[in-house]
Design a protein around this motif. Structure first.
Motif, PDB file in Angstrom:
ATOM      1  N   GLU A 302       3.351 -24.005  41.301  1.00 10.14           N
ATOM      2  CA  GLU A 302       2.755 -22.709  41.218  1.00 10.14           C
ATOM      3  C   GLU A 302       1.462 -22.685  41.725  1.00 10.14           C
ATOM      4  OE1 GLU A 302       2.382 -18.489  39.666  1.00 10.14           O
ATOM      5  OE2 GLU A 302       4.044 -20.165  39.369  1.00 10.14           O
ATOM      6  N   GLY A 303       1.280 -21.828  42.795  1.00  8.90           N
ATOM      7  CA  GLY A 303       0.055 -21.766  43.587  1.00  8.90           C
ATOM      8  C   GLY A 303      -0.080 -23.231  44.679  1.00  8.90           C
ATOM      9  N   ALA A 344      12.797 -12.261  42.618  1.00 11.74           N
ATOM     10  CA  ALA A 344      13.771 -12.119  43.812  1.00 11.74           C
ATOM     11  C   ALA A 344      13.375 -13.326  44.723  1.00 11.74           C
ATOM     12  CB  ALA A 344      13.859 -10.780  44.233  1.00 11.74           C
ATOM     13  N   ALA A 345      12.114 -13.266  45.191  1.00  7.71           N
ATOM     14  CA  ALA A 345      11.517 -14.231  46.294  1.00  7.71           C
ATOM     15  C   ALA A 345      11.949 -15.943  45.724  1.00  7.71           C
ATOM     16  CB  ALA A 345      10.155 -14.274  46.359  1.00  7.71           C
ATOM     17  N   THR A 346      11.984 -16.112  44.587  1.00  3.09           N
ATOM     18  CA  THR A 346      12.164 -17.508  44.093  1.00  3.09           C
ATOM     19  C   THR A 346      13.489 -17.636  44.179  1.00  3.09           C
ATOM     20  OG1 THR A 346      10.484 -17.433  42.483  1.00  3.09           O
ATOM     21  CG2 THR A 346      12.018 -18.953  42.090  1.00  3.09           C
ATOM     22  N   LEU A 347      14.632 -16.787  43.859  1.00  2.69           N
ATOM     23  CA  LEU A 347      15.999 -16.841  43.831  1.00  2.69           C
ATOM     24  C   LEU A 347      16.459 -17.031  45.192  1.00  2.69           C
ATOM     25  CD1 LEU A 347      18.879 -16.448  42.503  1.00  2.69           C
ATOM     26  CD2 LEU A 347      18.599 -14.478  42.669  1.00  2.69           C
ATOM     27  N   ILE A 348      15.826 -16.258  46.418  1.00  2.00           N
ATOM     28  CA  ILE A 348      16.043 -16.420  47.540  1.00  2.00           C
ATOM     29  C   ILE A 348      15.818 -17.743  48.136  1.00  2.00           C
ATOM     30  CG2 ILE A 348      15.881 -15.377  49.826  1.00  2.00           C
ATOM     31  CD1 ILE A 348      15.613 -12.665  48.503  1.00  2.00           C
ATOM     32  N   GLY A 349      14.616 -18.092  47.819  1.00  2.00           N
ATOM     33  CA  GLY A 349      14.044 -19.560  48.220  1.00  2.00           C
ATOM     34  C   GLY A 349      14.953 -20.536  47.532  1.00  2.00           C
ATOM     35  N   ARG A 350      15.659 -20.447  46.547  1.00  2.00           N
ATOM     36  CA  ARG A 350      16.543 -21.516  46.128  1.00  2.00           C
ATOM     37  C   ARG A 350      17.928 -21.523  46.609  1.00  2.00           C
ATOM     38  NH1 ARG A 350      14.757 -20.957  39.800  1.00  2.00           N
ATOM     39  NH2 ARG A 350      12.914 -22.120  39.827  1.00  2.00           N
ATOM     40  N   VAL A 351      18.458 -20.242  46.994  1.00  3.48           N
ATOM     41  CA  VAL A 351      19.853 -20.211  47.487  1.00  3.48           C
ATOM     42  C   VAL A 351      20.131 -19.967  48.724  1.00  3.48           C
ATOM     43  CG1 VAL A 351      20.433 -19.090  45.102  1.00  3.48           C
ATOM     44  CG2 VAL A 351      20.124 -17.615  47.002  1.00  3.48           C
ATOM     45  N   ALA A 352      19.072 -19.675  49.454  1.00  3.93           N
ATOM     46  CA  ALA A 352      19.062 -19.294  51.046  1.00  3.93           C
ATOM     47  C   ALA A 352      19.624 -20.781  51.590  1.00  3.93           C
ATOM     48  CB  ALA A 352      18.019 -18.903  51.435  1.00  3.93           C
ATOM     49  N   ARG A 353      20.303 -20.851  52.696  1.00 11.43           N
ATOM     50  CA  ARG A 353      20.574 -22.069  53.441  1.00 11.43           C
ATOM     51  C   ARG A 353      19.444 -22.387  54.222  1.00 11.43           C
ATOM     52  NH1 ARG A 353      26.949 -21.009  54.784  1.00 11.43           N
ATOM     53  NH2 ARG A 353      27.708 -20.703  52.746  1.00 11.43           N
ATOM     54  N   ASP A 361       8.735 -17.156  52.326  1.00  8.40           N
ATOM     55  CA  ASP A 361       7.683 -16.651  53.245  1.00  8.40           C
ATOM     56  C   ASP A 361       7.019 -15.407  52.516  1.00  8.40           C
ATOM     57  OD1 ASP A 361       6.474 -17.034  55.845  1.00  8.40           O
ATOM     58  OD2 ASP A 361       7.109 -15.229  56.411  1.00  8.40           O
ATOM     59  N   ARG A 362       7.633 -14.961  51.230  1.00  5.45           N
ATOM     60  CA  ARG A 362       6.998 -13.680  50.767  1.00  5.45           C
ATOM     61  C   ARG A 362       5.465 -14.206  50.005  1.00  5.45           C
ATOM     62  NH1 ARG A 362       8.202 -11.082  54.036  1.00  5.45           N
ATOM     63  NH2 ARG A 362       9.924 -11.801  55.135  1.00  5.45           N
ATOM     64  N   TRP A 363       4.756 -13.348  49.787  1.00  6.33           N
ATOM     65  CA  TRP A 363       3.587 -13.381  49.055  1.00  6.33           C
ATOM     66  C   TRP A 363       3.922 -13.949  47.429  1.00  6.33           C
ATOM     67  CZ3 TRP A 363      -1.921 -12.900  50.229  1.00  6.33           C
ATOM     68  CH2 TRP A 363      -2.039 -12.137  51.496  1.00  6.33           C
ATOM     69  N   SER A 364       5.044 -13.133  47.113  1.00  3.95           N
ATOM     70  CA  SER A 364       5.324 -13.322  45.544  1.00  3.95           C
ATOM     71  C   SER A 364       5.965 -14.516  45.280  1.00  3.95           C
ATOM     72  CB  SER A 364       6.310 -12.044  45.171  1.00  3.95           C
ATOM     73  OG  SER A 364       7.526 -11.916  45.790  1.00  3.95           O
ATOM     74  N   HIS A 365       6.322 -15.466  46.409  1.00  5.36           N
ATOM     75  CA  HIS A 365       6.861 -16.727  46.072  1.00  5.36           C
ATOM     76  C   HIS A 365       5.836 -17.577  45.235  1.00  5.36           C
ATOM     77  CE1 HIS A 365       8.385 -20.726  46.918  1.00  5.36           C
ATOM     78  NE2 HIS A 365       9.658 -20.237  47.144  1.00  5.36           N
ATOM     79  N   ARG A 366       6.476 -18.416  44.525  1.00  3.52           N
ATOM     80  CA  ARG A 366       5.460 -19.247  43.690  1.00  3.52           C
ATOM     81  C   ARG A 366       4.504 -20.004  44.223  1.00  3.52           C
ATOM     82  NH1 ARG A 366      10.297 -22.028  43.826  1.00  3.52           N
ATOM     83  NH2 ARG A 366      10.435 -24.140  44.345  1.00  3.52           N
ATOM     84  N   HIS A 367       4.760 -20.292  45.544  1.00  2.00           N
ATOM     85  CA  HIS A 367       3.853 -21.118  46.404  1.00  2.00           C
ATOM     86  C   HIS A 367       2.397 -20.091  46.749  1.00  2.00           C
ATOM     87  CE1 HIS A 367       7.018 -24.081  48.238  1.00  2.00           C
ATOM     88  NE2 HIS A 367       6.453 -24.658  47.377  1.00  2.00           N
ATOM     89  N   PHE A 368       2.797 -18.704  46.771  1.00  4.02           N
ATOM     90  CA  PHE A 368       1.702 -18.257  47.507  1.00  4.02           C
ATOM     91  C   PHE A 368       1.429 -16.848  46.232  1.00  4.02           C
ATOM     92  CE2 PHE A 368       4.348 -19.100  51.081  1.00  4.02           C
ATOM     93  CZ  PHE A 368       3.462 -20.212  51.624  1.00  4.02           C
ATOM     94  N   VAL A 369       1.843 -16.969  45.164  1.00 14.90           N
ATOM     95  CA  VAL A 369       1.438 -15.782  44.555  1.00 14.90           C
ATOM     96  C   VAL A 369       0.151 -15.754  43.943  1.00 14.90           C
ATOM     97  CG1 VAL A 369       2.321 -16.955  42.306  1.00 14.90           C
ATOM     98  CG2 VAL A 369       2.626 -14.439  42.484  1.00 14.90           C
TER      99      VAL A 369
END
Length: 514
Positions: A302-303, A344-353, A361-369
């Motif tokens: 997170e962050g 949604a950002a986290t889900l896509i981050g986990r399942v996308a190939r 890459d989204r602001w709402s991803h746990r890395h950048f939220v």
């Protein structure tokens, strides 16, 4: 016989463009195939033309590009008058490089109205490298609509170049790269920074060779900012991008960006954040740099990443405080801060190939939220302290146009307008589906980081009758109008436009006065 992997267009050789404009100066840019000497023919509307010799010359390695400021860099150039239209023509060694025009900013006497454009994501080619007719049509429509609306400048919010699309013609595709590779280089990441710079410069000459794009850049002052595809998809959201394996790509791509874009607004420094701000009369604009400082430092935490260069948020805070009395302020964030909800950002981050992917890459991803929340808390505090001021976020990147109201619990609403894509028609299905549904999914936003969380209601603006397509998934360009007839209570109108039947511009969304 297989078709050669190449763009079906003659590369750009000569061009002119207008960059940053103030009440008494204008930044002009050109590319020339020859080394000069160069001449400028300058004409104020209603006045006589004046021919001037240009002492400037392209810097070594700059691919024939050069930027200069009127009147300071041109001996004998007349002083420019505020709020005045000018036209110009640039030449070199007896040949014409191009012509353009600009309108200087107002000074102490603000206009009753300001209109400016908003665009992002220029990728006009089909998978085989042929220019698509719908791309040409929307560029012509933008030129017509902006001229009709009296647009004073255009914000180019990112992805004015795609290094990695079309996929078959990507600099990262081995079959395309091989015949263009410097001797002994098997892939782009093995090149030196100087070699990368030359490859990206050649890419600019292909992507910018359309006459319709050249006309937009020559007839309206342009304020650019790079985004990921100006380097590579989702640049900075993969931890590897901060490592030594990508260092030469970063240096070379950014050097080419400065040659073709950053030099137009004076962002030619070799390091540091590319953010900048400017005023147009009483209206202020701050352009964030979301890429050169982006990195993932602690993957999975997170962050664990950052989007903004360390001092950039502080610079924005000082800028906001200094413009407390402005009727309207615009913060340009190439990637929209309000888009996908965190889950949604986290889900896509986990399942996308692919990695990095759109979710990461989204602001709402746990890395950048946490960075997103710090930005939104700053904007919320400013809006609460200055309730009569219009505060608007302007974005691109996500291949959908939308207009949102951010309804704070204890302050008037702020707004977010996104215009994307200008010419890039995506072929995959998942991305457009996510983009078009995002404004309807992300209805309640929790902003953390303070003594207590702030809950923001996110509402898609309804739009005027028959012009309420929000979000809009086709090719589009934005138009922002600011009514300044009552400086204490400015009214902002947000519009999204597209190419209609016969190519004429048509409004697909109009907010009406906000």
């Amino acid at each position: 016989m297989p078709q050669p992997l190449a763009f079906a267009i003659s590369p750009l050789e000569r061009a002119v463009a207008v960059g940053a404009v103030t009440s008494t100066s204008a930044r002009l840019w050109f590319r020339a195939p020859s080394s000069g000497p160069y001449t400028l023919l300058l004409r104020r509307e209603g006045g006589r033309a004046q021919r001037l010799a240009l002492p400037c010359a392209p810097r070594p390695g700059a691919d024939g590009t050069c930027a200069f400021t009127l009147p300071g860099d041109v001996p004998g150039a007349p002083a420019l008058r505020p709020d005045t239209p000018y036209s110009f023509e640039l030449g070199s060694a007896g040949e014409r490089l191009g012509e353009g025009r600009f309108h200087t900013a107002p000074d102490a006497h603000p206009p009753e109205r300001l209109a400016f454009g908003l665009v992002s994501c220029h990728q006009p080619f089909d998978p085989h490298g042929r220019v698509r007719e719908d791309a040409r049509a929307v560029l012509r429509a933008a030129q017509e609509a902006y001229a009709r609306a009296g647009v004073r400048f255009v914000l180019w919010t990112g992805d004015q170049l795609y290094a990695d699309q079309p996929e078959r013609l990507s600099l990262y595709a081995p079959a395309y790269f091989a015949p263009r590779a410097p001797a002994g280089r098997a892939r782009l990441q093995a090149c030196t920074a100087a070699e990368v710079r030359r490859l990206y410069q050649a890419r600019y000459r292909e992507f910018w060779a359309l006459p319709e794009l050249q006309a937009l850049q020559a007839q309206f002052p342009g304020y650019p900012m790079l985004d990921d595809h100006d380097v590579v998809n989702n640049w900075g959201s993969d931890p590897a991008h901060a490592g030594p394996g990508w260092r030469s790509v970063r240096q070379g791509a950014l050097a080419a960006y400065r040659d073709y874009q950053g030099s137009r607004v004076g962002s030619a420094r070799a390091s540091g954040s590319l953010h900048y701000a400017f005023d147009w009369g009483p209206v202020g604009l701050f352009v964030l740099d979301l890429r050169t400082g982006r990195r993932v430092e602690r993957e999975g935490e997170e962050g664990g990443g950052r989007v903004l260069a360390p001092r950039q948020l502080s610079a924005l805070a000082r800028w906001l405080a200094a413009r407390a009395s402005a009727p309207a302020l615009f913060v340009v964030a190439g990637v929209p801060p309000v888009f996908l909800p965190r889950w949604a950002a986290t889900l896509i981050g986990r399942v996308a190939r692919t990695k990095p992917n759109e979710g990461a890459d989204r602001w709402s991803h746990r890395h950048f939220v946490r960075e997103r929340d710090a930005l939104l808390r700053l904007l919320h505090a400013h809006q609460r302290a200055h309730p009569r001021q219009r505060l608007v976020l302007l974005s691109g990147d996500v291949h959908v146009g939308s207009a949102l109201a951010l309804r704070w619990p204890d302050a008037p609403p702020s707004y977010q307008l996104t215009s994307s894509a200008l010419t890039n028609a995506p072929r995959e299905l998942l991305g457009p589906l996510v983009a078009r549904s995002a404004p309807h999914v992300h209805r309640l936003l929790r902003v953390d980081g303070g003594a207590r969380p702030v809950r923001v209601r996110v509402d898609p603006l309804p739009g005027a009758a028959a012009r309420g397509r929000n979000p809009y998934g086709g090719l589009n360009f934005g138009l922002v109008e600011v009514d300044l007839r009552e400086p204490a209570q400015a009214r902002v109108s947000l519009r999204l436009l597209a190419a209609g039947r016969g190519g004429a511009p048509r409004a697909v969304f109009e907010s009406g006065p906000l």
